[in-house]
Motif scaffolding. Structure first.
Motif, PDB file in Angstrom:
ATOM      1  N   ARG A 163      -5.735 -13.477  11.607  1.00 40.52           N
ATOM      2  CA  ARG A 163      -5.194 -12.348  10.843  1.00 40.52           C
ATOM      3  C   ARG A 163      -5.684 -11.024  11.408  1.00 40.52           C
ATOM      4  N   TYR A 204       3.882   3.522   9.395  1.00 36.38           N
ATOM      5  CA  TYR A 204       4.146   3.059  10.764  1.00 36.38           C
ATOM      6  C   TYR A 204       5.569   2.517  10.951  1.00 36.38           C
ATOM      7  N   ASN A 211       0.208  -5.162   7.117  1.00 39.34           N
ATOM      8  CA  ASN A 211      -1.070  -4.458   7.034  1.00 39.34           C
ATOM      9  C   ASN A 211      -1.253  -3.885   5.633  1.00 39.34           C
ATOM     10  N   TYR A 212      -2.491  -3.863   5.209  1.00 41.25           N
ATOM     11  CA  TYR A 212      -2.869  -3.234   3.940  1.00 41.25           C
ATOM     12  C   TYR A 212      -2.622  -1.740   4.075  1.00 41.25           C
ATOM     13  N   ASN A 213      -2.285  -1.102   2.986  1.00 37.77           N
ATOM     14  CA  ASN A 213      -1.990   0.326   3.102  1.00 37.77           C
ATOM     15  C   ASN A 213      -2.366   1.098   1.845  1.00 37.77           C
ATOM     16  N   MET A 214      -3.225   2.091   2.073  1.00 36.90           N
ATOM     17  CA  MET A 214      -3.527   3.043   0.982  1.00 36.90           C
ATOM     18  C   MET A 214      -2.946   4.407   1.311  1.00 36.90           C
ATOM     19  N   ALA A 215      -2.652   4.609   2.610  1.00 34.05           N
ATOM     20  CA  ALA A 215      -2.226   5.940   3.071  1.00 34.05           C
ATOM     21  C   ALA A 215      -0.954   6.411   2.386  1.00 34.05           C
ATOM     22  N   PHE A 252      -2.277  -0.072  -4.396  1.00 34.40           N
ATOM     23  CA  PHE A 252      -2.396  -0.668  -3.067  1.00 34.40           C
ATOM     24  C   PHE A 252      -0.993  -1.003  -2.593  1.00 34.40           C
ATOM     25  N   ARG A 306      -9.130 -14.995  16.589  1.00 35.37           N
ATOM     26  CA  ARG A 306      -9.958 -13.984  17.254  1.00 35.37           C
ATOM     27  C   ARG A 306     -11.432 -14.353  17.146  1.00 35.37           C
ATOM     28  N   ARG A 365     -20.184  -8.442  11.904  1.00 33.59           N
ATOM     29  CA  ARG A 365     -19.205  -7.382  11.614  1.00 33.59           C
ATOM     30  C   ARG A 365     -19.471  -6.837  10.205  1.00 33.59           C
TER      31      ARG A 365
HETATM   32  C1  LIG Z   1      -8.485  -1.289   1.065  1.00 32.52           C
HETATM   33  C2  LIG Z   1      -7.852  -1.185   2.422  1.00 32.52           C
HETATM   34  C3  LIG Z   1      -7.063  -0.082   2.713  1.00 32.52           C
HETATM   35  C4  LIG Z   1      -6.444   0.019   3.954  1.00 32.52           C
HETATM   36  N1  LIG Z   1      -5.594   1.074   4.185  1.00 32.52           N
HETATM   37  C5  LIG Z   1      -4.994   1.182   5.394  1.00 32.52           C
HETATM   38  C6  LIG Z   1      -4.077   2.243   5.634  1.00 32.52           C
HETATM   39  O1  LIG Z   1      -3.765   3.053   4.773  1.00 32.52           O
HETATM   40  N2  LIG Z   1      -3.523   2.325   6.872  1.00 32.52           N
HETATM   41  C7  LIG Z   1      -3.813   1.424   7.866  1.00 32.52           C
HETATM   42  O2  LIG Z   1      -3.287   1.558   8.963  1.00 32.52           O
HETATM   43  N3  LIG Z   1      -4.665   0.394   7.656  1.00 32.52           N
HETATM   44  C8  LIG Z   1      -5.257   0.247   6.444  1.00 32.52           C
HETATM   45  N4  LIG Z   1      -6.109  -0.823   6.194  1.00 32.52           N
HETATM   46  C9  LIG Z   1      -6.360  -1.821   7.259  1.00 32.52           C
HETATM   47  C10 LIG Z   1      -7.755  -1.695   7.878  1.00 32.52           C
HETATM   48  O3  LIG Z   1      -7.846  -0.509   8.612  1.00 32.52           O
HETATM   49  C11 LIG Z   1      -8.017  -2.930   8.763  1.00 32.52           C
HETATM   50  O4  LIG Z   1      -7.908  -4.083   7.981  1.00 32.52           O
HETATM   51  C12 LIG Z   1      -9.417  -2.880   9.382  1.00 32.52           C
HETATM   52  O5  LIG Z   1      -9.477  -1.823  10.306  1.00 32.52           O
HETATM   53  C13 LIG Z   1      -9.808  -4.159  10.097  1.00 32.52           C
HETATM   54  O6  LIG Z   1      -8.853  -4.540  11.054  1.00 32.52           O
HETATM   55  P1  LIG Z   1      -8.192  -5.983  11.017  1.00 32.52           P
HETATM   56  O7  LIG Z   1      -7.428  -6.085   9.707  1.00 32.52           O
HETATM   57  O8  LIG Z   1      -7.244  -6.012  12.206  1.00 32.52           O
HETATM   58  O9  LIG Z   1      -9.270  -7.005  11.103  1.00 32.52           O
HETATM   59  C14 LIG Z   1      -6.681  -0.966   4.952  1.00 32.52           C
HETATM   60  C15 LIG Z   1      -7.455  -2.094   4.621  1.00 32.52           C
HETATM   61  C16 LIG Z   1      -8.000  -2.213   3.385  1.00 32.52           C
HETATM   62  C17 LIG Z   1      -8.803  -3.464   3.061  1.00 32.52           C
END
Ligand SMILES: Cc1cc2nc3c(=O)[nH]c(=O)nc-3n(C[C@H](O)[C@H](O)[C@H](O)COP(=O)(O)O)c2cc1C
Length: 153
Positions: free
Chosen positions: A10, A64, A104-108, A126, A140, A146
């Protein structure tokens, strides 16, 4: 994919093809979301909003170019709801990966979500961006430190 390998593979995907995910794929994601755990089992305190309308997507920041965004909204915004929303989002993300979709998770985007798209009385907490991707998923090597860990035994 075998569960542990899937967890190792993931990763955040921020590059999506233009082509929309299928309704069958969306269905799987919603099944996964509904299979998520929530505090005290109070599922009535959560809402999911699937945004696929290009006009609405165009108003969202930091997605994105994802063709699908699933927003998780909550009734009160307390800690239990925030944590539960994370679990729901994680289920969606893993189900996306299982189907070869990028997510991908997103708060932005939260502040930019038009209020009329979210059920009255609920607040977005969320979101997950999702789309078809050319990226592949291979387990990976994630360093064990980490997340710094102490073991008490
Ligand atoms: C609570 C939370 C909020 C996040 N918000 C964003 C976001 O707004 N934009 C984004 O590009 N990634 C976002 N992410 C993804 C993280 O940046 C990413 O999971 C982290 O850098 C680790 O990378 P990986 O998921 O590839 O292991 C978010 C992740 C979490 C858990």
């Amino acid at each position: 994919m075998e569960t542990f390998k899937m967890i190792q593979a993931r990763k955040a995907i921020r590059k999506y093809r233009d082509e929309q995910i299928s309704d069958d794929q969306l269905h799987e994601l919603l099944v996964a979301a509904n299979a998520g755990p929530v505090g005290m089992g109070r599922y009535e305190n959560y809402r999911l909003t699937v945004i696929q309308d290009p006009q609405v997507l165009g108003k969202l920041t930091g997605i994105y170019g994802a063709p699908t965004v699933i927003v998780i909204s909550v009734a009160n915004g307390d800690t239990a709801e925030a944590l539960s929303a994370g679990a729901i989002a994680h289920n969606i993300e893993l189900a996306a990966e299982d189907q070869g979709l990028g997510a991908n998770y997103n708060m932005a985007s939260l502040e930019s979500i038009p209020s009329e798209t979210v059920p009255e009385g609920f607040k977005p907490i969320f979101a997950v961006t999702i789309g078809q991707t050319d990226e592949t998923f291979t387990p990976r090597e994630v360093p064990l430190d980490r997340i710094k860990t102490n073991i008490v035994k």
